[in-house]
Design a protein around this motif. Structure first.
Motif, PDB file in Angstrom:
ATOM      1  N   ASP A  89       0.857  -1.187   0.000  1.00 44.15           N
ATOM      2  CA  ASP A  89       0.000   0.000   0.000  1.00 44.15           C
ATOM      3  C   ASP A  89       0.895   1.239   0.000  1.00 44.15           C
ATOM      4  O   ASP A  89       1.018   1.933   1.009  1.00 44.15           O
ATOM      5  N   PRO A  90       1.563   1.534  -1.128  1.00 46.17           N
ATOM      6  CA  PRO A  90       2.547   2.612  -1.158  1.00 46.17           C
ATOM      7  C   PRO A  90       1.968   3.984  -0.831  1.00 46.17           C
ATOM      8  O   PRO A  90       2.640   4.804  -0.210  1.00 46.17           O
ATOM      9  N   ARG A  91       0.736   4.243  -1.200  1.00 45.12           N
ATOM     10  CA  ARG A  91       0.134   5.546  -0.911  1.00 45.12           C
ATOM     11  C   ARG A  91       0.040   5.763   0.591  1.00 45.12           C
ATOM     12  O   ARG A  91       0.350   6.841   1.108  1.00 45.12           O
ATOM     13  N   ALA A  92      -0.358   4.715   1.319  1.00 37.76           N
ATOM     14  CA  ALA A  92      -0.487   4.833   2.771  1.00 37.76           C
ATOM     15  C   ALA A  92       0.874   5.077   3.413  1.00 37.76           C
ATOM     16  O   ALA A  92       1.007   5.900   4.322  1.00 37.76           O
ATOM     17  N   GLN A  93       1.907   4.377   2.928  1.00 35.51           N
ATOM     18  CA  GLN A  93       3.247   4.558   3.474  1.00 35.51           C
ATOM     19  C   GLN A  93       3.754   5.977   3.202  1.00 35.51           C
ATOM     20  O   GLN A  93       4.293   6.630   4.090  1.00 35.51           O
ATOM     21  N   PHE A  94       3.576   6.451   1.987  1.00 41.81           N
ATOM     22  CA  PHE A  94       4.031   7.794   1.615  1.00 41.81           C
ATOM     23  C   PHE A  94       3.300   8.856   2.444  1.00 41.81           C
ATOM     24  O   PHE A  94       3.921   9.742   3.035  1.00 41.81           O
ATOM     25  N   ASP A  95       1.967   8.749   2.499  1.00 37.50           N
ATOM     26  CA  ASP A  95       1.177   9.733   3.241  1.00 37.50           C
ATOM     27  C   ASP A  95       1.525   9.733   4.725  1.00 37.50           C
ATOM     28  O   ASP A  95       1.598  10.798   5.353  1.00 37.50           O
ATOM     29  N   THR A 137       8.944   3.514  -2.820  1.00 31.93           N
ATOM     30  CA  THR A 137       8.063   4.456  -2.114  1.00 31.93           C
ATOM     31  C   THR A 137       8.751   5.007  -0.879  1.00 31.93           C
ATOM     32  O   THR A 137       8.642   6.199  -0.567  1.00 31.93           O
TER      33      THR A 137
END
Length: 313
Positions: free
Chosen positions: A87-93, A142
């Motif tokens: 879940d790259p978006r969650a990690q980045f955010d 990410t």
């Protein structure tokens, strides 16, 4: 910055680097640790530090731990590169949002000194040894992209909000604690099956491995000696002058466990998507300040492997 008689905040202070940093700082300073324990171990925090279990994405946590009496913040908290990889978006955010919120709260209460634990992953697949001024920075994971975004936000606060920032780009930091990473992974695999060891990639990936104690010693050394008059943003690579291949790590762990397993490989030149097969940072800038690691990359790996093997006995 003179690190004595200060009130300091260590975010992620129950993690590998954060807990070692707290142990080294607490003898001569008043240290507050904040960690949500999603990736840390409470028992790693010294009893003489004030511990707050909290989520830095929450306003109430930030208001509780970031107060005007702080002299500096050591920002070690991160959603680890092995966590939420699907879940790259969650990690980045999570990483970028947390750092932005932390800096905004610091600005509110006029706390303007911060040391940040960044990563060699911001460089991407760069020529070796990689200096701090290498460009362009093109991360391929990410985690690396998030670290680079956090560095950019820190630069804004350094140049536009009067902050002093110490930005540390780590090689692979290893220490005597089970968790994510190739050394504990090999120990656990060989515990389960002493005869066969599965190695991600082709085993020829080679990187710099730095012992956590030396990593923290280097951080403290830079903070106490890097002149704030040279600018608001101080970026330093932290690593070793040598590298260790994954095959060599497997050999070292096997030797420490007194085993002779057969190696099996998953194939390819890297362990996972976003993995950088070869990494060695230039530490000339660190050396110019007068500090060099005493342990080679192989020495660091063996010291950790020996500790982990002893822990399990």
């Amino acid at each position: 910055m003179h690190l004595e008689d200060c009130r300091l905040l260590v975010t992620g202070g129950a993690g590998l680097v954060g807990s070692e940093l707290t142990h080294q700082l607490v003898e001569h300073n008043d240290v507050v640790v904040v960690d949500d324990l999603s990736n840390g171990v409470h028992e790693s925090v010294p009893e003489t530090a004030e511990f707050v279990q909290g989520d830095l994405s929450k306003r109430e946590t930030l208001e509780h731990v970031v107060t005007e009496d702080l002299d500096a913040v050591f920002h070690c908290a991160a959603a680890d590169k092995y966590v939420n990889s699907d879940d790259p978006r969650a990690q980045f955010d999570a990483n970028v949002g947390m750092t932005q919120s932390l800096l905004a709260r610091m600005d509110e209460v006029d706390v303007d000194k911060i040391a940040f634990t960044s990563s060699s992953t911001v460089y991407g697949e760069a020529p070796r040894p990689t200096p701090e001024d290498y460009a362009p920075l093109e991360p391929i994971s990410t985690y690396g992209a998030a670290k680079l975004a956090e560095e950019s936000i820190l630069s804004v606060y350094a140049h536009s909000h009067g902050f002093t920032v110490w930005n540390f780009r780590f090689a692979n930091v290893v220490g005597p604690r089970f968790g994510a990473g190739v050394i504990p992974d090999f120990v656990e695999k060989l515990d389960e099956n002493p005869e066969v060891l599965t190695i991600l990639g082709n085993g020829r990936q080679a990187k710099s491995y730095m012992h956590v104690e030396e990593c923290v010693e280097a951080i403290r050394y830079v903070l106490e000696r890097a002149s704030e008059s040279s600018g608001p943003m101080h970026t330093y690579n932290l690593g070793t002058e040598t590298t260790t291949s994954v095959d060599r790590i497997a050999d070292i762990v096997s030797e420490e466990m007194v085993l002779d397993p057969h190696y099996e490989y998953t194939g390819g030149d890297r362990g996972w998507t976003g993995d950088i097969p070869k990494m060695r940072l230039s530490i000339e800038k660190l050396g110019a300040l007068g500090w060099k690691p005493s342990l080679s990359s192989d020495d660091s790996v063996r010291r950790v492997a020996k500790a982990l093997v002893n822990i399990r006995l």
